[in-house]
Scaffold this motif. Structure first.
Motif, PDB file in Angstrom:
ATOM      1  N   LEU A 187       0.823  -1.217   0.000  1.00  0.00           N
ATOM      2  CA  LEU A 187       0.000   0.000   0.000  1.00  0.00           C
ATOM      3  C   LEU A 187       0.855   1.264   0.000  1.00  0.00           C
ATOM      4  N   LYS A 188       2.065   1.173   0.549  1.00  0.00           N
ATOM      5  CA  LYS A 188       2.992   2.310   0.540  1.00  0.00           C
ATOM      6  C   LYS A 188       3.690   2.445  -0.813  1.00  0.00           C
ATOM      7  N   ARG A 189       3.398   1.514  -1.731  1.00  0.00           N
ATOM      8  CA  ARG A 189       3.953   1.538  -3.089  1.00  0.00           C
ATOM      9  C   ARG A 189       5.474   1.381  -3.111  1.00  0.00           C
ATOM     10  N   MET A 190       5.983   0.530  -2.234  1.00  0.00           N
ATOM     11  CA  MET A 190       7.408   0.213  -2.250  1.00  0.00           C
ATOM     12  C   MET A 190       7.707  -0.539  -3.547  1.00  0.00           C
ATOM     13  N   PRO A 191       8.714  -0.119  -4.311  1.00  0.00           N
ATOM     14  CA  PRO A 191       8.985  -0.777  -5.593  1.00  0.00           C
ATOM     15  C   PRO A 191       9.386  -2.245  -5.447  1.00  0.00           C
ATOM     16  N   PHE A 192      10.169  -2.565  -4.413  1.00  0.00           N
ATOM     17  CA  PHE A 192      10.599  -3.939  -4.171  1.00  0.00           C
ATOM     18  C   PHE A 192      10.520  -4.236  -2.684  1.00  0.00           C
ATOM     19  N   LEU A 193      10.126  -5.462  -2.367  1.00  0.00           N
ATOM     20  CA  LEU A 193      10.171  -5.955  -0.995  1.00  0.00           C
ATOM     21  C   LEU A 193      11.117  -7.151  -0.982  1.00  0.00           C
ATOM     22  N   LEU A 194      12.041  -7.139  -0.053  1.00  0.00           N
ATOM     23  CA  LEU A 194      12.937  -8.269   0.133  1.00  0.00           C
ATOM     24  C   LEU A 194      12.533  -8.970   1.415  1.00  0.00           C
ATOM     25  N   ILE A 195      12.305 -10.251   1.313  1.00  0.00           N
ATOM     26  CA  ILE A 195      11.878 -11.031   2.463  1.00  0.00           C
ATOM     27  C   ILE A 195      13.021 -11.959   2.846  1.00  0.00           C
ATOM     28  N   VAL A 196      13.399 -11.921   4.116  1.00  0.00           N
ATOM     29  CA  VAL A 196      14.481 -12.778   4.595  1.00  0.00           C
ATOM     30  C   VAL A 196      14.000 -13.607   5.772  1.00  0.00           C
ATOM     31  N   VAL A 212      18.017 -13.493  -0.910  1.00  0.00           N
ATOM     32  CA  VAL A 212      16.809 -12.757  -0.534  1.00  0.00           C
ATOM     33  C   VAL A 212      15.667 -13.216  -1.432  1.00  0.00           C
ATOM     34  N   SER A 213      14.461 -13.205  -0.894  1.00  0.00           N
ATOM     35  CA  SER A 213      13.267 -13.484  -1.670  1.00  0.00           C
ATOM     36  C   SER A 213      12.720 -12.129  -2.125  1.00  0.00           C
ATOM     37  N   VAL A 214      12.506 -11.979  -3.436  1.00  0.00           N
ATOM     38  CA  VAL A 214      12.205 -10.670  -4.014  1.00  0.00           C
ATOM     39  C   VAL A 214      10.762 -10.619  -4.503  1.00  0.00           C
TER      40      VAL A 214
END
Length: 92
Positions: free
Chosen positions: A42-51, A61-63
């Motif tokens: 919702l914040k419109r982050m271009p990429f989220l990396l999940i660790v 990292v999971s992208v």
């Protein structure tokens, strides 16, 4: 990070990105990973990396790209190169 156990690894990833001139931050709140993903989408982050455990063990990292597109698991170096390529494409 999927839980606070992985905050140290998340900090390492964040530092690497910042040192590569890529702005990054960590969402280390103690809420579920699903809630973190929803709120950051919702914040419109271009990429989220999940660790998590698997990513920490393999130094990856999971992208996720904005819009829910799962890019899979990448090494840290591969993600930095991928992101720099994306940035170059946007600037053209």
């Amino acid at each position: 990070p999927v839980s606070e156990k992985f905050n140290v690894f998340a900090k390492k990833v964040c530092d690497l990105l910042n040192n590569s001139e890529i702005r990054a931050s960590i969402d280390d709140r103690n809420v579920t990973i699903g809630k973190k993903i929803r709120e950051n989408e919702l914040k419109r982050m271009p990429f989220l990396l999940i660790v998590g455990e698997k990513e920490q063990a393999t130094d990856t990292v999971s992208v996720r790209k904005q819009g829910g597109e799962d890019k899979g698991v990448m090494s840290l170096d591969a993600f930095v190169q991928y992101l720099k390529g994306e940035i170059d494409n946007e600037l053209k």
